[in-house]
Design a protein around this motif. Sequence first.
Motif, PDB file in Angstrom:
ATOM      1  N   UNK A 105       0.858  -1.181   0.000  1.00 35.64           N
ATOM      2  CA  UNK A 105       0.000   0.000   0.000  1.00 35.64           C
ATOM      3  C   UNK A 105       0.895   1.232   0.000  1.00 35.64           C
ATOM      4  N   UNK A 106       0.706   2.140  -0.946  1.00 35.52           N
ATOM      5  CA  UNK A 106       1.532   3.347  -0.960  1.00 35.52           C
ATOM      6  C   UNK A 106       1.417   4.098   0.361  1.00 35.52           C
ATOM      7  N   UNK A 107       2.512   4.664   0.802  1.00 40.24           N
ATOM      8  CA  UNK A 107       2.514   5.404   2.056  1.00 40.24           C
ATOM      9  C   UNK A 107       1.497   6.546   1.999  1.00 40.24           C
ATOM     10  N   UNK A 108       0.753   6.699   3.083  1.00 36.45           N
ATOM     11  CA  UNK A 108      -0.221   7.769   3.165  1.00 36.45           C
ATOM     12  C   UNK A 108      -1.539   7.460   2.492  1.00 36.45           C
ATOM     13  N   UNK A 109      -1.772   6.179   2.152  1.00 44.74           N
ATOM     14  CA  UNK A 109      -3.019   5.804   1.491  1.00 44.74           C
ATOM     15  C   UNK A 109      -3.677   4.649   2.242  1.00 44.74           C
ATOM     16  N   UNK A 110      -4.959   4.445   1.965  1.00 44.11           N
ATOM     17  CA  UNK A 110      -5.717   3.343   2.548  1.00 44.11           C
ATOM     18  C   UNK A 110      -6.478   2.637   1.430  1.00 44.11           C
ATOM     19  N   UNK A 111      -6.503   1.286   1.429  1.00 43.79           N
ATOM     20  CA  UNK A 111      -7.288   0.564   0.421  1.00 43.79           C
ATOM     21  C   UNK A 111      -8.753   0.493   0.855  1.00 43.79           C
ATOM     22  N   UNK A 112      -9.643   0.784  -0.068  1.00 46.83           N
ATOM     23  CA  UNK A 112     -11.073   0.736   0.229  1.00 46.83           C
ATOM     24  C   UNK A 112     -11.817  -0.052  -0.841  1.00 46.83           C
ATOM     25  N   UNK A 113     -12.808  -0.794  -0.382  1.00 46.87           N
ATOM     26  CA  UNK A 113     -13.781  -1.422  -1.275  1.00 46.87           C
ATOM     27  C   UNK A 113     -15.161  -1.067  -0.747  1.00 46.87           C
ATOM     28  N   UNK A 114     -16.185  -1.452  -1.486  1.00 46.17           N
ATOM     29  CA  UNK A 114     -17.553  -1.075  -1.125  1.00 46.17           C
ATOM     30  C   UNK A 114     -18.464  -2.294  -1.229  1.00 46.17           C
ATOM     31  N   UNK A 115     -19.212  -2.528  -0.133  1.00 44.08           N
ATOM     32  CA  UNK A 115     -20.082  -3.694  -0.071  1.00 44.08           C
ATOM     33  C   UNK A 115     -19.353  -4.860   0.568  1.00 44.08           C
ATOM     34  N   UNK A 116     -19.363  -4.914   1.893  1.00 46.05           N
ATOM     35  CA  UNK A 116     -18.602  -5.910   2.653  1.00 46.05           C
ATOM     36  C   UNK A 116     -19.373  -7.230   2.691  1.00 46.05           C
ATOM     37  N   UNK A 117     -18.861  -8.230   1.982  1.00 43.10           N
ATOM     38  CA  UNK A 117     -19.561  -9.521   1.915  1.00 43.10           C
ATOM     39  C   UNK A 117     -19.602 -10.213   3.267  1.00 43.10           C
ATOM     40  N   UNK A 118     -18.669  -9.893   4.182  1.00 39.97           N
ATOM     41  CA  UNK A 118     -18.699 -10.512   5.506  1.00 39.97           C
ATOM     42  C   UNK A 118     -19.905 -10.031   6.309  1.00 39.97           C
ATOM     43  N   UNK A 119     -20.510  -8.933   5.894  1.00 42.20           N
ATOM     44  CA  UNK A 119     -21.721  -8.421   6.526  1.00 42.20           C
ATOM     45  C   UNK A 119     -22.970  -8.786   5.722  1.00 42.20           C
ATOM     46  N   UNK A 120     -22.809  -9.677   4.731  1.00 38.51           N
ATOM     47  CA  UNK A 120     -23.936 -10.106   3.913  1.00 38.51           C
ATOM     48  C   UNK A 120     -24.319  -9.107   2.838  1.00 38.51           C
ATOM     49  N   UNK A 121     -23.430  -8.179   2.550  1.00 39.87           N
ATOM     50  CA  UNK A 121     -23.707  -7.161   1.537  1.00 39.87           C
ATOM     51  C   UNK A 121     -23.061  -7.547   0.212  1.00 39.87           C
ATOM     52  N   UNK A 122     -23.724  -7.280  -0.894  1.00 36.90           N
ATOM     53  CA  UNK A 122     -23.096  -7.567  -2.190  1.00 36.90           C
ATOM     54  C   UNK A 122     -21.976  -6.591  -2.477  1.00 36.90           C
ATOM     55  N   UNK A 123     -20.938  -7.073  -3.141  1.00 39.12           N
ATOM     56  CA  UNK A 123     -19.844  -6.195  -3.510  1.00 39.12           C
ATOM     57  C   UNK A 123     -20.298  -5.232  -4.611  1.00 39.12           C
TER      58      UNK A 123
END
Length: 224
Positions: A105-123
């Motif tokens: 991960x580049x310094x000073x950044x955070x990886x993000x996705x949307x729709x957490x399947x572990x919570x039963x949400x579709x990606x």
Amino acid sequence: MFFLRREFLEKLALASGLPVVSPIFSACSSSGSKLPSATSSAGGEDPLALPLVPPPDWDAVAFNRKRANAGAVPSNYLSSINGPDGDVMHIGKHLPYVPTFSSPIPEGMIPLMFGDSSKGRPKHGNAAPSEQMPAGHFYDWIRIRKATSDESPEQVSTYSSWPTTLPQDTGRITAKEGTDPTIDGGKNTVYLALLPPNVRSGDLVRVHAHCNLHGEYVDFLVVP
């Protein structure tokens, strides 16, 4: 899991005092990547206002539905947001989370996705512009600030195209698995977003992101 547990939120709220409302950001239309413009708030009465820290009873789905109906999402998407599967298929699908991610991960950044399947949400899927979808379908900006009631800078990451970004963009796009973000209808996409300079690992941050077709969504995450 990077989302806060309720007991942690309660301790955070007690330490921070009552939630303070940030400057209000105007809702964006579904057509473009225009960043919201700041206006002064009036005691948190505006329904589009964002909390600086999550209240003890923070419910991301309920908050985003209320804000959607106040104008944070396009009017043509409200029937989906308010429908019987709105919590999961439409709001939940648009909420950010920090994925398990083994790539550097580049310094000073955070990886993000949307729709957490572990919570039963579709990606959340992503798509490039096409004849059927001229605007494409992706997140065109992400705003992050440290969750504190004190004055704190907000960092903006922009994404003006997908599956790659343009040189003027401040955010970057990569893949969760392998090197191809387009796999599985774009659900393999990871958005690399800038963190404010005052944020460190373990800090709570507010993530405010805009899907170019379906509007704005907000939640709080812990930086890994």
